[in-house]
Every structure is written in structure tokens, then in C-alpha cells.
Design a protein around this motif. Structure first.
Motif, PDB file in Angstrom:
ATOM      1  N   ARG A 124       0.813  -1.217   0.000  1.00  0.00           N
ATOM      2  CA  ARG A 124       0.000   0.000   0.000  1.00  0.00           C
ATOM      3  C   ARG A 124       0.845   1.265   0.000  1.00  0.00           C
ATOM      4  NH1 ARG A 124      -2.724  -4.137   1.617  1.00  0.00           N
ATOM      5  NH2 ARG A 124      -5.002  -4.219   1.633  1.00  0.00           N
ATOM      6  N   GLY A 125       2.136   1.100  -0.225  1.00  0.00           N
ATOM      7  CA  GLY A 125       3.016   2.248  -0.385  1.00  0.00           C
ATOM      8  C   GLY A 125       3.497   2.849   0.911  1.00  0.00           C
ATOM      9  N   GLY A 126       3.313   2.149   2.040  1.00  0.00           N
ATOM     10  CA  GLY A 126       3.755   2.671   3.316  1.00  0.00           C
ATOM     11  C   GLY A 126       5.237   2.445   3.543  1.00  0.00           C
ATOM     12  N   ALA A 127       5.856   3.295   4.342  1.00  0.00           N
ATOM     13  CA  ALA A 127       7.275   3.155   4.671  1.00  0.00           C
ATOM     14  C   ALA A 127       7.433   2.195   5.846  1.00  0.00           C
ATOM     15  CB  ALA A 127       7.872   4.516   5.016  1.00  0.00           C
ATOM     16  N   VAL A 128       8.340   1.243   5.687  1.00  0.00           N
ATOM     17  CA  VAL A 128       8.571   0.227   6.703  1.00  0.00           C
ATOM     18  C   VAL A 128      10.047   0.224   7.062  1.00  0.00           C
ATOM     19  CG1 VAL A 128       8.541  -2.246   7.183  1.00  0.00           C
ATOM     20  CG2 VAL A 128       6.667  -1.213   5.878  1.00  0.00           C
ATOM     21  N   ASP A 129      10.326   0.280   8.368  1.00  0.00           N
ATOM     22  CA  ASP A 129      11.699   0.151   8.867  1.00  0.00           C
ATOM     23  C   ASP A 129      11.814  -1.238   9.475  1.00  0.00           C
ATOM     24  OD1 ASP A 129      14.170   0.312   9.998  1.00  0.00           O
ATOM     25  OD2 ASP A 129      13.743   1.994  11.325  1.00  0.00           O
ATOM     26  N   ASP A 130      12.515  -2.134   8.786  1.00  0.00           N
ATOM     27  CA  ASP A 130      12.579  -3.540   9.158  1.00  0.00           C
ATOM     28  C   ASP A 130      14.016  -3.899   9.498  1.00  0.00           C
ATOM     29  OD1 ASP A 130      12.425  -6.272   9.404  1.00  0.00           O
ATOM     30  OD2 ASP A 130      11.669  -6.641   7.383  1.00  0.00           O
ATOM     31  N   ASP A 131      14.268  -4.290  10.769  1.00  0.00           N
ATOM     32  CA  ASP A 131      15.626  -4.663  11.158  1.00  0.00           C
ATOM     33  C   ASP A 131      15.815  -6.176  11.218  1.00  0.00           C
ATOM     34  OD1 ASP A 131      14.368  -5.502  13.467  1.00  0.00           O
ATOM     35  OD2 ASP A 131      15.319  -4.038  14.794  1.00  0.00           O
ATOM     36  N   GLY A 132      14.832  -6.903  10.704  1.00  0.00           N
ATOM     37  CA  GLY A 132      14.916  -8.352  10.705  1.00  0.00           C
ATOM     38  C   GLY A 132      14.250  -8.991  11.908  1.00  0.00           C
ATOM     39  N   ARG A 133      14.050  -8.237  12.967  1.00  0.00           N
ATOM     40  CA  ARG A 133      13.391  -8.742  14.169  1.00  0.00           C
ATOM     41  C   ARG A 133      12.108  -7.987  14.477  1.00  0.00           C
ATOM     42  NH1 ARG A 133      15.825 -11.929  17.670  1.00  0.00           N
ATOM     43  NH2 ARG A 133      14.774 -10.974  19.458  1.00  0.00           N
ATOM     44  N   THR A 134      12.083  -6.723  14.138  1.00  0.00           N
ATOM     45  CA  THR A 134      10.911  -5.891  14.385  1.00  0.00           C
ATOM     46  C   THR A 134      10.631  -5.045  13.149  1.00  0.00           C
ATOM     47  OG1 THR A 134      12.179  -4.036  15.295  1.00  0.00           O
ATOM     48  CG2 THR A 134      11.487  -5.743  16.848  1.00  0.00           C
ATOM     49  N   VAL A 135       9.397  -4.595  13.060  1.00  0.00           N
ATOM     50  CA  VAL A 135       8.976  -3.708  11.976  1.00  0.00           C
ATOM     51  C   VAL A 135       8.442  -2.427  12.611  1.00  0.00           C
ATOM     52  CG1 VAL A 135       7.279  -3.351  10.148  1.00  0.00           C
ATOM     53  CG2 VAL A 135       8.478  -5.544  10.324  1.00  0.00           C
TER      54      VAL A 135
END
Length: 293
Positions: free
Chosen positions: A264-275
């Protein structure tokens, strides 16, 4: 006929709220309130960040941030953190300890049909709700199966007279965890687009000036209102709300959320364990998987 949402468009039914982070100016005063008055255990600390909760479950994280300005009460941000107790004596003891402490401010009480709730401000003005759910089987529901809520009078003195016990007051044993978080936002349609349309929570109640959303048939995990903040734009850094945690049942649920938001075009900060995802006003939600953080 409107088609039912595909399961992949909905957040997992077992989703629950995790701890809420508060940026605070006077760490000692805030520790005195949450640790000594609400009787949360000091679970861990790292530098100026302290995690408190009960039975090993984190409820609130206090981060000393003296350089930040005071939260603008007409802006987007925290309305209250709602601490859910699992017994009436536990709730009564919590209410009594706050009342006896003289710290913060009592702001009201209400019978919401699904729950009984007492409202306070902590020493730095952050809203706090202490509440007890009624059994789910006792909830009244609408034709679509959604819980019905209201705001009815609740006599705090009668509640304490009925439920307060010296044992729980002296040595609390009740679970006290975050049941829901209530936010101030700029407008309800944008909040619905994000929390229902993007994140996948179910809409429980839209009052026009407030929206309540949940997972798994709960009355609400997140409340959103414009009572003080109509028209508010993106948040500036301030004291008060930092990150709020949302805990998903399994790894697949975290992956589905990540994909849904990205689609849906949202920005996601993904560190591999949390979003980590920010809502339209900049409030940050950190999604984790049950059993890890």
C-alpha cells in the motif's frame, strides 16, 4: 454485496498491545509514580531508559529526555495508556494507591459496558487509564458481532468499597499490562485509512470524532480521537509518547504485515526482528513477535 476482507488484509486475531514508551523530563518523579505508586516492577534499565511491568511483562518504558519540549495538548500524540488489570481487587488497589499518593491527577471514571475504567494524568500530564474488562461472554454486541460500548456513570467510592482488599493493596499480585492505547490524531478518515485499511485492524466503532479498532473481536486495542487535536499535522519531537509496541502471534503474521504495508506504499523500517511503522501523524508503532522483542 460487499465482499469480506481477505484474511491476509487483516491483522492477526491474536494481536495484543505491548509496552508504551514515554519520554520524560523528571525520571525520578516518573519512576516514583509508575514503580512505587502503580506498583510496577523495575524489569530492566539501560542508561536513561527503564522498563517497568509485572510478572515479567513490560508495561511502560521511561526514557529520560530532558531536552525535549512539553507535548502540545492540541497536537497528535498520546491521549492515554490503558493499563488492564485481571482482577477487580487488583484494579481497586491500583486506584487506591494513586489516590493516596497525591501524585498526578484524577480525571474521571466510567462504565463502558465492556469494561470499568478510571482515568488519571501522571506527574508529567500523560493520560493513564486503569481498567478491568467484563467477561467477553457478557458483552453486548451489534448485528455484525462488534462489541457495544457506552460511557455510563461509575462511582469510584462504591467500586473501592466493594473490591478493595488490604492484601492486594499491600502486596499486589494482579496482572497489570497494556490493554489498549488511545491516541490523538488530526482526522478520523485518515486514521481509518491507516489503522484499518493499511495495518488491518478491524473497525469496532466510528463516532465521527473518535474511532476504535481491534484484533480478534476485542473492544479496542487502539483508540483514536480528535477531541483536542482536530486538524493536527505531523508531530514534532516532544515529551510524552515515544514508541508503542504491538505484539503479533507469529513470524508469518509479521511478514504479512510487512508485505501489506509495503503493497500500500507505506514506509517500513525492518531490522529483521521488528517492523517500525509511523502513522500519518508520525506516531511510531513497533511490531514484534510474541516471545521476542
Amino acid at each position: 454485496m460487499t465482499a469480506s476482507p481477505h484474511p491476509s488484509d487483516r491483522i492477526a486475531a491474536g494481536t495484543r498491545m505491548g509496552p508504551v514508551e514515554l519520554h520524560v523530563r523528571d525520571l525520578d518523579a516518573m519512576l516514583a509514580y509508575y514503580r512505587d505508586v502503580l506498583a510496577l516492577d523495575h524489569l530492566s534499565s539501560h542508561g536513561d531508559t527503564h522498563v517497568l511491568g509485572r510478572h515479567g511483562v513490560a508495561t511502560v518504558t521511561l526514557t529520560r529526555s530532558p531536552g525535549l519540549p512539553v507535548f502540545d495538548r492540541s497536537g497528535a500524540g498520546l491521549f492515554h495508556t490503558a493499563v488492564l488489570f485481571d482482577t477487580a481487587p487488583g484494579l481497586a488497589a491500583g486506584v487506591a494507591r494513586v489516590a493516596q499518593s497525591g501524585l498526578g491527577r484524577y480525571t474521571g471514571s466510567a462504565d463502558h459496558l465492556v469494561s470499568e475504567a478510571f482515568y488519571f494524568d501522571d506527574p508529567e500530564g500523560n493520560g493513564v487509564e486503569l481498567y478491568l474488562d467484563r467477561p467477553r461472554e457478557a458483552w453486548k454486541r451489534d448485528a455484525a458481532g462488534r462489541p457495544l460500548m457506552d460511557t455510563l456513570y461509575l462511582d469510584p467510592n462504591a467500586f473501592l468499597t466493594t473490591h478493595l482488599g488490604e492484601d492486594e493493596l499491600a502486596a499486589p499480585t494482579a496482572v497489570a499490562k497494556v490493554g489498549h492505547v488511545h491516541l490523538q490524531v488530526g482526522d478520523i478518515p485518515s486514521a481509518k485509512d491507516f489503522y484499518v485499511g493499511v495495518l488491518g485492524f478491524d473497525e469496532v466503532l466510528d463516532m465521527g470524532s473518535a474511532l476504535f479498532v481491534s484484533a480478534g473481536g476485542y473492544h479496542h486495542h487502539i483508540g483514536l480521537n480528535t477531541w483536542n487535536s482536530r486538524g493536527a499535522g505531523p508531530r514534532a519531537a516532544s515529551l510524552g509518547l515515544g514508541t508503542m509496541d504491538v505484539v503479533l502471534p507469529a513470524e508469518d503474521d509479521l511478514g504479512a504485515l510487512r508485505d501489506r504495508v509495503a503493497h500500500r506504499g507505506g514506509a517500513v523500517d525492518d531490522d529483521g526482528r521488528t517492523v517500525r511503522i509511523r502513522d500519518p501523524w508520525g506516531s511510531e508503532l513497533r511490531f514484534t513477535v510474541d516471545g521476542r522483542g
